[in-house]
Design an enzyme around this catalytic site. Sequence first.
Site, PDB file in Angstrom:
ATOM      1  N   GLY A  11     -46.378 -10.458  24.050  1.00 27.43           N
ATOM      2  CA  GLY A  11     -46.093  -9.295  23.206  1.00 27.43           C
ATOM      3  C   GLY A  11     -47.302  -8.641  22.569  1.00 27.43           C
ATOM      4  N   ASN A  13     -48.976  -6.057  23.711  1.00 27.41           N
ATOM      5  CA  ASN A  13     -48.815  -4.606  23.770  1.00 27.41           C
ATOM      6  C   ASN A  13     -47.818  -4.120  22.720  1.00 27.41           C
ATOM      7  OD1 ASN A  13     -50.404  -3.173  26.030  1.00 27.41           O
ATOM      8  ND2 ASN A  13     -49.726  -5.086  26.994  1.00 27.41           N
ATOM      9  N   ARG A  64     -27.445  -9.550  37.814  1.00 26.30           N
ATOM     10  CA  ARG A  64     -28.325  -8.532  37.220  1.00 26.30           C
ATOM     11  C   ARG A  64     -27.524  -7.445  36.506  1.00 26.30           C
ATOM     12  NH1 ARG A  64     -33.428  -7.390  38.166  1.00 26.30           N
ATOM     13  NH2 ARG A  64     -33.414  -8.786  39.942  1.00 26.30           N
ATOM     14  N   ARG A  90     -38.647  -8.259  34.368  1.00 27.10           N
ATOM     15  CA  ARG A  90     -37.405  -8.065  35.098  1.00 27.10           C
ATOM     16  C   ARG A  90     -37.469  -6.730  35.806  1.00 27.10           C
ATOM     17  NH1 ARG A  90     -33.764 -11.779  35.926  1.00 27.10           N
ATOM     18  NH2 ARG A  90     -32.051 -10.298  35.776  1.00 27.10           N
ATOM     19  N   LEU A  92     -35.754  -3.414  37.009  1.00 23.38           N
ATOM     20  CA  LEU A  92     -34.603  -2.640  36.568  1.00 23.38           C
ATOM     21  C   LEU A  92     -33.913  -2.042  37.790  1.00 23.38           C
ATOM     22  CD1 LEU A  92     -36.223  -0.782  33.539  1.00 23.38           C
ATOM     23  CD2 LEU A  92     -34.854  -2.875  33.508  1.00 23.38           C
ATOM     24  N   ASN A 106     -43.929   1.860  31.611  1.00 30.67           N
ATOM     25  CA  ASN A 106     -44.428   0.512  31.869  1.00 30.67           C
ATOM     26  C   ASN A 106     -45.947   0.538  31.810  1.00 30.67           C
ATOM     27  OD1 ASN A 106     -44.267  -2.279  32.663  1.00 30.67           O
ATOM     28  ND2 ASN A 106     -44.934  -1.668  34.703  1.00 30.67           N
ATOM     29  N   HIS A 108     -49.276  -1.510  33.497  1.00 33.66           N
ATOM     30  CA  HIS A 108     -49.627  -2.431  34.574  1.00 33.66           C
ATOM     31  C   HIS A 108     -51.139  -2.655  34.545  1.00 33.66           C
ATOM     32  CE1 HIS A 108     -49.168  -4.531  38.341  1.00 33.66           C
ATOM     33  NE2 HIS A 108     -50.257  -3.905  38.767  1.00 33.66           N
ATOM     34  N   ASP A 144     -43.807  -0.698  40.100  1.00 38.09           N
ATOM     35  CA  ASP A 144     -45.129  -0.198  39.659  1.00 38.09           C
ATOM     36  C   ASP A 144     -45.500   1.105  40.373  1.00 38.09           C
ATOM     37  OD1 ASP A 144     -45.374  -2.469  38.050  1.00 38.09           O
ATOM     38  OD2 ASP A 144     -46.288  -3.632  39.649  1.00 38.09           O
TER      39      ASP A 144
END
Length: 199
Positions: A11, A13, A64, A90, A92, A106, A108, A144
């Site tokens: 955590g 970020n 899921r 996870r 999505l 997101n 990366h 990504d």
Amino acid sequence: MRLAILLSGRGSNFQAIHEAVQRGALAAEIVCVISNRPGAPGIQRAREYGYDAHVIDHKAFPNRAAHEDEVLRVLGGARPDFIALAGYMRLLSASFVERFRHRILNIHPSLLPAFPGVDAQAQAVAYGVKVSGCTVHFVDEHLDAGPILVQRAVPVRDDDDAHTLAARILEQEHEAYVEALGKLATMQWKIEGRRVLFT
Ligand code: GRF
């Protein structure tokens, strides 16, 4: 800007976003924090800070879709403008992404499209690139792969291993995520093809 944060681990970020909000550098309100891992240090910190913190353990759901339904239920109550994935491990589903098209971000730890997937920093060292970095991007249905908001370059040193490179990239991640969210909060933007254009 109402912001939800989804995380699975450390955590850092999330912490950087929290600190930016606290010091008035980011005009956002963190309206909920969700972890799929009960023991994630990030969700413990979210609780300490008094956020609306939820553990939604994917292992407690049959599939899921059922897990995502519960995440969606919590997000429905929190009404975020944007959802920031911050080490959320996870994938999505396409229907989840569609529901929040261009509203899920997101981060990366590589300069996408190089080195998607896990262990991006180790991939960069092994490949021998001289520059890597990090990418903040919108999430689409591919891994990504969505339109890019912000990138930061980080030189790869000859004596780097995956660990030392990851540490220097992480410093840039924290700034890049705050920068991307700040732009979304304060600027007009549009998407042309794959390009995110701030005006
Ligand atoms: C970061 O390296 C991020 O780029 C990747 O997962 C890691 C999360 O770190 N997606 P943290 O939990 O935010 O410290």
